[in-house]
Design an enzyme around this catalytic site. Structure first.
Site, PDB file in Angstrom:
ATOM      1  CG  ASP A 123     -32.466  41.059 -84.925  1.00 26.64           C
ATOM      2  OD1 ASP A 123     -32.213  40.006 -85.533  1.00 26.64           O
ATOM      3  OD2 ASP A 123     -32.870  41.070 -83.743  1.00 26.64           O
ATOM      4  CB  SER A 124     -36.239  38.972 -86.179  1.00 30.79           C
ATOM      5  OG  SER A 124     -35.512  38.634 -85.008  1.00 30.79           O
ATOM      6  CB  CYS A 173     -30.847  39.081 -88.238  1.00 28.16           C
ATOM      7  SG  CYS A 173     -31.908  37.644 -88.163  1.00 28.16           S
ATOM      8  CD  GLU A 217     -37.680  40.499 -79.485  1.00 31.84           C
ATOM      9  OE1 GLU A 217     -38.498  41.412 -79.296  1.00 31.84           O
ATOM     10  OE2 GLU A 217     -36.682  40.618 -80.233  1.00 31.84           O
ATOM     11  CB  CYS A 272     -29.094  33.923 -82.079  1.00 34.32           C
ATOM     12  SG  CYS A 272     -30.626  34.863 -81.911  1.00 34.32           S
ATOM     13  CG  HIS A 278     -32.762  37.928 -79.912  1.00 35.32           C
ATOM     14  ND1 HIS A 278     -32.796  38.008 -81.284  1.00 35.32           N
ATOM     15  CD2 HIS A 278     -33.882  38.572 -79.461  1.00 35.32           C
ATOM     16  CE1 HIS A 278     -33.895  38.656 -81.649  1.00 35.32           C
ATOM     17  NE2 HIS A 278     -34.573  39.010 -80.571  1.00 35.32           N
TER      18      HIS A 278
HETATM   19  N1  DGL Z   1     -31.584  37.728 -83.747  1.00 31.53           N
HETATM   20  C1  DGL Z   1     -31.771  36.871 -84.832  1.00 31.53           C
HETATM   21  C2  DGL Z   1     -30.594  36.018 -85.180  1.00 31.53           C
HETATM   22  O1  DGL Z   1     -29.497  36.477 -84.988  1.00 31.53           O
HETATM   23  C3  DGL Z   1     -33.111  36.249 -85.065  1.00 31.53           C
HETATM   24  C4  DGL Z   1     -33.781  35.547 -83.963  1.00 31.53           C
HETATM   25  C5  DGL Z   1     -35.165  35.157 -84.434  1.00 31.53           C
HETATM   26  O2  DGL Z   1     -35.893  36.059 -84.825  1.00 31.53           O
HETATM   27  O3  DGL Z   1     -35.479  33.968 -84.423  1.00 31.53           O
HETATM   28  O4  DGL Z   1     -30.711  34.945 -85.694  1.00 31.53           O
END
Ligand code: DGL
Length: 261
Positions: free
Chosen positions: A7-8, A70, A153, A185, A187
């Site tokens: 993931d990012s 991600c 984050e 997402c 996150h």
């Molecule tokens: N967690 C990621 C997603 O599912 C990326 C969030 C990001 O880095 O902008 O899209």
């Protein structure tokens, strides 16, 4: 069975947690690109390049699978990743759409109003919308909600700051009508209590739970195959912080973490 996962940043831990609980792999190798998070506001070609670099790194561990934890990378880079990888590559968007189908069925609804949240890259790719329409869902409210990524984050998973952002994004929606909220997402599951508070009548689609189901259904990976799965965590920056978040999150959801992690 080894699985590379990336993931990012820390978002993919919500997917890793479900994979650990599900015991479908005995070894997870996690990479969070914390030096370059967020991905969601970046150009498609940049997200593709970063994703291919994550593949390059994870390839060193000789994985049997790659899970793209991600949504932004799954939405724009899956084709390129599949072309380059010598093992199966699974993304969270297709799995999330299956998750919607399942949830609608459970609720006995054929075309429920759906709120689709995600980064700009995910929403602008139109992939969720296209796949959902293909499955007969036409009442979709797509809302890019990128500010939710940096607060997660930052470890701000509840309190006035996320609440203010929720009000900013969602106050104009017919909230009581929404039946399904896609947490598009990885996150966003960190903010599950807030999503439940804002959308008390809705079911939530979680990328991690969705992909676990997807892997068992389409790749024949049985749940509970491995009793003592292990995770290793790598990051392009602040690996200590990512490991601490992993401990906090896994404890919260009851995912097994091997001793000495
Ligand atoms: N967690 C990621 C997603 O599912 C990326 C969030 C990001 O880095 O902008 O899209």
């Amino acid at each position: 069975m080894r699985c590379g996962i990336f993931d990012s940043g820390i978002g993919g831990l919500t997917v890793a947690g479900e994979l650990l609980k599900g015991g479908v792999f005995n070894r997870l190798i996690y990479f969070g690109d914390t030096a370059r998070v967020p991905y969601g506001g970046k150009h498609e070609s940049t997200i593709i390049r970063y994703s291919l670099e994550a593949l390059e790194f994870l390839r060193n561990f000789d994985p049997d699978f790659l899970v793209v934890a991600c949504n932004s990378a799954s939405a724009v880079a899956l084709e390129e990743l599949r072309r380059e990888a010598e093992f199966p590559v699974v993304g969270v968007v297709e799995a999330g759409v299956e998750g919607v189908v399942q949830l609608a069925r459970q609720r006995g609804l054929s075309n429920p109003p759906i709120l689709l949240t995600g980064t700009k890259a995910t929403i602008n790719s139109n992939l969720y919308q296209r796949l959902l329409k293909g499955r007969g869902f036409t009442k979709i409210y797509p809302i890019p909600t990128p500010l939710l990524v940096p607060i997660v984050e930052e470890g701000l998973w509840d309190g006035p700051v996320p609440e203010a952002i929720f009000t900013h994004y969602f106050s104009n929606l017919p909230r009581e009508e929404i039946e399904i909220v896609v947490l598009g997402c990885t996150h966003y599951p960190f903010l599950t209590p807030l999503f439940k508070k804002y959308f008390p009548n809705s079911g939530l689609v979680h990328s991690g739970k969705a992909i676990l189901h997807y892997l068992t259904r389409y790749y024949n990976l049985p749940i509970g195959r491995y009793k003592d799965p292990k995770i290793e965590i790598y990051a392009s920056e602040n690996v200590k912080g990512v490991r601490e978040t992993a401990r906090r999150w896994m404890a919260q959801i009851g995912a097994p973490l091997s001793e000495g992690f």
